[in-house]
Design a protein around this motif. Structure first.
Motif, PDB file in Angstrom:
ATOM      1  N   GLN A 435       0.725  -1.175   0.061  1.00 45.79           N
ATOM      2  CA  GLN A 435      -0.134  -0.040   0.079  1.00 45.79           C
ATOM      3  C   GLN A 435       0.848   1.370   0.140  1.00 45.79           C
ATOM      4  N   SER A 564      -8.304   0.320   5.197  1.00 52.93           N
ATOM      5  CA  SER A 564      -8.575  -0.940   4.745  1.00 52.93           C
ATOM      6  C   SER A 564      -9.744  -1.610   5.412  1.00 52.93           C
ATOM      7  N   ALA A 566     -10.814  -4.550   4.429  1.00 52.78           N
ATOM      8  CA  ALA A 566     -10.588  -6.051   4.185  1.00 52.78           C
ATOM      9  C   ALA A 566     -10.951  -7.004   5.106  1.00 52.78           C
ATOM     10  N   GLU A 586     -10.487  -5.681  -1.309  1.00 45.16           N
ATOM     11  CA  GLU A 586     -10.417  -4.228  -0.545  1.00 45.16           C
ATOM     12  C   GLU A 586     -11.765  -3.860  -1.269  1.00 45.16           C
TER      13      GLU A 586
END
Length: 922
Positions: A435, A564, A566, A586
């Motif tokens: 990231q 995030s 996720a 994501e």
């Protein structure tokens, strides 16, 4: 002649007293290092008098021949002799330098005898001596510059001084785990067969620990791949009872933190013109798990300068973080879970692999925690953060302008992997997640102030520009996510302060705009209004002041694009399938959403009694509209505006400062009381009871009319009177479906701070009491299911137990049951009959606790007459004195997620920390 006879007695008396005059010894004295020292004590042992040396080490002390002088605590001494001693007047006379009288030159005398010449071009003859903004009280002139025929510029000669100071801080701490669930260490891996309890080895893939007592078994010491001591058999001649293996992964660890701060600055008279700061840091945090740690290296530097009315600032920060592992995929929770579930008859530490190359664990459906820790990379998490900012400020009369520009670049790299033969990933799995964030911020503000102390007005305008970009790449699915947002905030502000006799009033009014390229609709009406009024010396009591405050604020915001979501993938799984958790998806986009609006109303008061007692209270009511939550649609992770909720509560703070207990002994006591509740007012159609976090069979939910994050799970069936319905086997009947079973919101939280100061010692104690609130203890549920909990070990022999309740006909239950009957299948006992999680309602526990957050004892030791000092601090953090639930600290979050409070599914225990910190200030 008679006059002469009268004088003779006077001369005789004078001669007598002169013979008995006081004598003194004069000289320089030195310390043990041979250097002169001021305030060195010189003691005459014979007469008992003493004197102190001056700044040059010189001392004059009364003495007689053969007196003994001692100094340096008696380690040095001198015996005086008659030739060393003199009268005081002679000593003082010898210290005065004798010079011949010289002719005195006097300009005043010359001015009387010499004709005075007049300089027609003198500055005194000019019609003007300066220009605008010239200082009138210049005493030292560095430069004179002519501006025109009649105007001169005088530049003052200022003294500039360079100063250097800093502080070095070093600390080390010893960490150990806090509370964990209690385990049974009596019963081995296995189950009942043909009415008897038997041990079933790892090759059988047995998961339960409902086998024989280990004290009835012994190792046969025959070759066995799963245990170097052999298989377990019943005791017979020559076989010794086996001892339970200790599979505890936790250890006491030591970490350190070193930090050096240096400041160099230049002052012109009393004004600081230039400052350079440098901050270097290194920190090592050891986890309580074996060989798990992270290293943090940081560099911070700042440069500030003031010249020609400008104030400039430059800053650069760099931070590097390296960790052996991160918990992004719930790695540590998985390790912890397998550690607790390992039967006492199996040792994880003997070896990691079998002869076939697969991991050695107590079952194919479980992992060896040490096998999970055994990885190729030394560091599976790396991050770098770089920040640069520049600030400039200038005052033009009543107008002040400030410009701030900053840029930040962040990189986060996770190597998430499981080796082949890991349960759920038999072929192994590896993903590199990278990231990159780039964040630019521009802030330009200006304000104009006018008026006097009694009535001061300030108008302000502030412009904020934020440009953010985040890129996320997962190698496993070769998917790259790109998010970008440019937002603008315009803030208009008016502030007024009115001061009168014992009355102080303040008003702040404003409005702001919010414009964004990702927002579905921009906002142009975001008003705010704050006001306060202070009554001083109420009832004519000195320092008895009452301040009333009130505020209304309206804000608009969007979800942070660098965050995030996720981890929301846990809601796709049942709890028993958590071994399949490996988040790589994501959020698809941050566009097309309405802003989340917030309206907040606050009011309260503050009461000051004297300089020591203060009482403050505040009530707040925050309405959040169109709040955004993650959901899954068509196997894609998306964000939606789903709910409105209201967060309200109040807070009370009380303090008693500098209470005098005794000489040099003072105390400050502070207390706070906090109570809140966050209730869901509206949920979008079709999304009521949506999971907020957790699994799909037990989760925190968004349910209209309930608190935000209430826990939803399975429950027992009851009749209209609330009585349990008992099934035909004599056990409470599990109802179908899910309902709200727990509220994580505490009744209140009270915090206390006690500070005691005695001379240079300071003792600080901070503790808190949380009352109320509930959590679901899924850790206890799973340990019960597999027979590893202390409860299942202690109660499995209970027989003929009758549960209170009624049967389906409404009659009182009278069916006795055995919690674990060897004649029945293991799946029918008290803890396995309801499935992996049991009945969630049965594992709802109180979340009350009393905790000492920190205790610290500090000593500040000056080293010399300058500002150099040494500070020592000993501290203890996070001592959990008492908790109502069984297991981990109730403050720990589910899988370390922000919205995970209230769910305990092998939540990692908290830390207890003991440490020492040394600070050297120079």
């Amino acid at each position: 002649m008679k006059k002469i006879y009268l004088i003779i007695p006077l001369l005789a008396a004078n001669c007598f007293f002169a013979q008995d005059s006081q004598l003194y010894y004069s000289g320089k004295f030195f310390d043990r290092k041979g250097k002169t020292q001021n305030f060195l004590k010189i003691f005459n042992k014979n007469s008992g008098v003493y004197e102190m040396t001056d700044e040059e080490g010189l001392a004059i002390i009364a003495a007689k021949p053969y007196d003994t002088l001692v100094w340096n605590s008696g380690k040095d001494q001198l015996v005086t002799h008659s030739y060393n001693l003199k009268e005081l007047k002679d000593i003082l006379r010898n210290q005065v330098k004798n010079e011949q009288v010289k002719n005195i030159y006097s300009k005043a005398y010359d001015s009387l005898v010499v004709k005075k010449e007049v300089d027609q071009y003198s500055i005194k003859k000019s019609r003007a001596l300066g220009y605008k903004n010239t200082v009138n009280y210049i005493t030292k002139i560095r430069k004179i510059k002519q501006k025109n025929d009649t105007v001169y510029k005088l530049t003052q000669l200022d003294q500039r001084s360079l100063f250097i100071n800093g502080i070095f801080t070093s600390s080390f701490d010893v960490k150990s785990r806090n509370s964990i669930p209690q385990m049974q260490n009596r019963f081995v891996q296995g189950r009942s067969e043909n009415g008897a309890l038997v041990w079933k080895g790892p090759e059988t893939d047995e998961m339960f620990s409902f086998g024989s007592e280990i004290s009835t078994l012994g190792f046969d010491h025959q070759p066995y791949e799963f245990d170097q001591n052999g298989r377990l058999i019943h005791l017979s001649n020559g076989v010794s009872p086996a001892k339970a293996y200790d599979n505890d992964l936790f250890k006491t660890t030591v970490g350190f933190n070193n930090q050096l701060k240096i400041n160099a600055f230049i002052k012109k008279e009393y004004l600081e013109m230039f400052r350079l700061s440098l901050d270097l840091g290194q920190q090592k945090d050891q986890m309580y798990f074996t060989d798990q740690f992270n290293l943090i290296n940081s560099l911070k530097t700042k440069l500030n300068a003031n010249f020609s009315g400008f104030a400039l600032g430059f800053a650069f920060n760099y931070e590097e973080n390296k960790a052996t592992n991160a918990n992004r995929i719930g790695f540590f929770n998985r390790v912890y879970q397998n550690s607790l579930l390992t039967p006492v008859s199996f040792s994880n530490s003997q070896k990691l692999l079998l002869s076939n190359g697969l991991q050695r664990s107590y079952s194919r459906f479980a992992d060896n925690p040490l096998f999970l820790f055994d990885q190729e990379n030394k560091y599976n998490f790396l991050s770098n953060r770089r920040q640069f900012s520049i600030n400039a400020a200038k005052t033009f009369g009543n107008f002040k302008l400030n410009i701030n520009q900053s840029y930040e670049s962040d990189t986060f790299r996770n190597f998430d992997q499981y080796k082949p033969s890991t349960y759920g990933f038999e072929n192994g799995l590896w993903n590199e997640r990278v990231q990159n964030n780039s964040l630019y911020n521009s802030n330009i503000s200006g304000n104009y102030a006018f008026g006097n102390y009694d009535f001061r007005n300030t108008f302000g305008l502030n412009f904020i520009l934020n440009d953010k970009r985040s890129e996320i790449f997962n190698s496993l699915n070769q998917r790259k996510y790109i998010y970008q947002r440019t937002s603008q905030d315009y803030l208009f502000n008016y502030n007024a302060e009115i001061r009168g006799n014992d009355l102080d009033i303040g008003i702040n009014l404003g409005n702001s705009f919010y414009i964004s390229n990702t927002s579905d609709k921009n906002k142009y009406w975001l008003p705010k209004a704050n006001a306060y009024i202070t009554f001083e010396n109420v009832f004519n009591w000195r320092r008895f002041n009452l301040k009333a405050v009130g505020a209304f604020t309206k804000l608009s915001s969007e979800p942070e694009i660098t965050r995030s979501y996720a981890s929301y993938a846990t809601t796709l799984l049942k709890a028993e399938n958590v071994h399949q958790y490996f988040p790589i998806h994501e959020v698809e986009t941050f566009k097309g959403l309405s802003n989340t609006d917030m309206r907040e109303l606050k009011y309260g008061f503050k009461l000051d009694v004297g300089y020591r007692i203060s009482l403050e209270a505040e009530y707040f009511n925050r309405k959040i509209l169109n709040d955004i939550f993650p959901i899954y649609e068509n196997s894609q992770l998306k964000l939606k505006n789903l709910a409105d909720h209201t967060y309200r509560g109040y807070e009370v703070n009380f303090s008693y400062n500098n209470f005098r207990i005794g000489d040099n002994f003072f105390s400050t006591q502070k207390f706070s009381f906090f109570k809140y509740k966050d209730v869901v007012d509206r949920v979008a159609n079709g999304f009521n009871n949506l999971p907020l976090s957790g699994f799909n069979d037990i989760y925190k939910t968004i349910t209209q009319g309930e608190v935000l994050g209430a826990v939803m799970g399975s429950y027992f069936e009851r009749n209209g009177k609330g009585e349990l319905i008992i099934d035909e086997f004599g056990y409470p009947k599990k109802a179908g479906g899910l309902k709200i079973i727990a509220d994580p919101t505490p009744d209140f939280v009270m915090k206390f701070n006690h500070n005691f100061t005695f001379k240079r010692l300071t003792l600080d104690i901070n503790w808190e009491w949380k009352k109320g609130g509930q959590l679901w203890n899924g850790t206890e549920a799973v340990l019960d299911y597999y027979g590893r909990s202390k409860t299942s070990g202690d109660e499995r022999n209970i027989k003929n137990y009758v549960f209170q309740g009624v049967n389906s006909n409404g009659n009182t239950n009278q069916i006795p049951v055995d919690f674990y009957n060897p004649n029945q299948n293991v799946s029918e006992n008290r803890w396995t009959r309801y499935g992996y999680l049991g009945v969630a309602e049965n594992y709802v526990q109180k979340a009350d606790y009393v905790r000492i957050n920190s205790i610290s004892l500090s000593a500040n030791i000056p080293i010399n007459q300058t500002k150099t000092s040494l500070a020592l601090t000993f501290y203890v953090n996070n001592i959990l004195l008492w908790q109502a639930n069984k297991g981990a600290d109730s403050n720990q979050n589910f899988y370390d997620l922000e919205d995970g409070r209230g769910l305990d599914f092998f939540n990692l225990p908290n830390y207890k920390t003991y440490g020492c910190m040394v600070s050297f200030k120079f």
